[in-house]
Design a protein around this motif. Structure first.
Motif, PDB file in Angstrom:
ATOM      1  N   THR A  13      -3.719  -0.901  -5.326  1.00 46.48           N
ATOM      2  CA  THR A  13      -4.320  -0.730  -4.004  1.00 46.48           C
ATOM      3  C   THR A  13      -3.334  -0.159  -3.001  1.00 46.48           C
ATOM      4  O   THR A  13      -3.684   0.040  -1.849  1.00 46.48           O
ATOM      5  CB  THR A  13      -4.837  -2.073  -3.454  1.00 46.48           C
ATOM      6  OG1 THR A  13      -3.741  -2.978  -3.351  1.00 46.48           O
ATOM      7  CG2 THR A  13      -5.928  -2.650  -4.318  1.00 46.48           C
ATOM      8  N   THR A  14      -2.103   0.133  -3.437  1.00 45.69           N
ATOM      9  CA  THR A  14      -1.078   0.547  -2.485  1.00 45.69           C
ATOM     10  C   THR A  14      -0.608   1.986  -2.652  1.00 45.69           C
ATOM     11  O   THR A  14       0.044   2.500  -1.748  1.00 45.69           O
ATOM     12  CB  THR A  14       0.140  -0.387  -2.586  1.00 45.69           C
ATOM     13  OG1 THR A  14       0.645  -0.348  -3.920  1.00 45.69           O
ATOM     14  CG2 THR A  14      -0.243  -1.806  -2.203  1.00 45.69           C
ATOM     15  N   ARG A  19      -5.080   4.681  -1.605  1.00 50.42           N
ATOM     16  CA  ARG A  19      -5.363   4.547  -0.172  1.00 50.42           C
ATOM     17  C   ARG A  19      -6.293   5.657   0.313  1.00 50.42           C
ATOM     18  O   ARG A  19      -7.197   5.413   1.104  1.00 50.42           O
ATOM     19  CB  ARG A  19      -4.068   4.572   0.648  1.00 50.42           C
ATOM     20  CG  ARG A  19      -3.189   3.384   0.417  1.00 50.42           C
ATOM     21  CD  ARG A  19      -3.794   2.169   1.032  1.00 50.42           C
ATOM     22  NE  ARG A  19      -2.875   1.052   0.916  1.00 50.42           N
ATOM     23  CZ  ARG A  19      -3.114  -0.124   1.397  1.00 50.42           C
ATOM     24  NH1 ARG A  19      -4.219  -0.364   2.038  1.00 50.42           N
ATOM     25  NH2 ARG A  19      -2.253  -1.093   1.234  1.00 50.42           N
ATOM     26  N   SER A  76      -9.079  -4.265  -1.237  1.00 49.57           N
ATOM     27  CA  SER A  76      -8.246  -4.002  -0.076  1.00 49.57           C
ATOM     28  C   SER A  76      -9.077  -4.113   1.198  1.00 49.57           C
ATOM     29  O   SER A  76     -10.281  -3.860   1.189  1.00 49.57           O
ATOM     30  CB  SER A  76      -7.659  -2.595  -0.179  1.00 49.57           C
ATOM     31  OG  SER A  76      -6.952  -2.246   0.985  1.00 49.57           O
TER      32      SER A  76
END
Length: 160
Positions: A13-14, A19, A76
Motif C-alpha cells: 500500500t506504500t 498510491r 489504505s
C-alpha cells in the motif's frame, strides 16, 4: 499462520504505483458518487402517508458502500481521504440550477427552503472522513490490545 505465509499475503500500500492506483480509484468513485448523489438527493418515497427522503438515504448508503469498498480493496485510508476531499470540488459544476438543483445554497421552491442540498454535501464529504476515523480508531485499538497482550502472563487453566 506462519511468518512466510503472512509475508506472502501482505498487500503493498506504500509504493508509488500502489498510491497512484488508490488515488485513481478515489477520483473515479468520487465522480460516480457526485453524479449519483446530486441527481437523486431530492427523490422522495411516500410510505404510509410519510414522505421518506429516499434519494438521501440511497446516497448515504451508496457513500458507505464506496467507503467500505475502497478500504477493503486497498487496505489504505488514502482513497477515502481523496473522496472526502474532492467531493465538493467535483460537485461545483452542479451547484447551481441544474441536474441537482441548488446544492451549495439550499434552493427555495414554492417558498420552502430545500435543505437536502446541504445534507447531500455533508453525506458526500462526511462519510469518507468518518470511515478514515473508524479505521484509525480500529487500528489504535488493535495496536493497544497487541501491546497489552504481549505483557500479560499466560492464562491459568484450573483442572476440574
Amino acid at each position: 499462520m506462519t511468518d512466510a505465509h503472512r509475508r506472502a499475503t501482505t498487500v503493498d500500500t506504500t509504493s508509488l504505483p500502489s498510491r497512484v492506483a488508490q488515488v485513481v480509484m478515489g477520483v473515479v468513485l468520487t465522480i460516480v458518487s457526485v453524479l449519483l448523489m446530486i441527481t437523486t438527493h431530492r427523490m422522495q418515497l411516500e410510505l404510509l402517508g410519510i414522505d421518506l427522503p429516499a434519494g438521501l438515504l440511497f446516497g448515504a448508503l451508496f457513500q458507505v458502500v464506496v467507503t467500505v469498498f475502497l478500504y477493503a480493496s486497498t487496505g489504505s485510508r488514502l482513497p477515502l481521504v481523496v473522496v472526502g476531499s474532492l467531493w465538493a470540488l467535483v460537485a461545483i459544476p452542479f451547484l447551481g440550477n441544474g441536474a441537482g438543483g441548488g446544492v451549495l445554497m439550499p434552493a427555495v421552491i414554492a417558498g420552502k427552503a430545500q435543505y437536502s442540498g446541504w445534507i447531500v454535501q455533508a453525506l458526500g464529504i462526511g462519510i469518507p472522513f468518518l470511515g478514515v476515523l473508524a479505521v484509525a480508531l480500529g487500528r489504535r485499538r488493535r495496536d493497544g490490545r497487541r501491546s497489552r497482550g504481549s505483557s500479560r502472563p499466560p492464562a491459568r487453566r484450573d483442572a476440574a
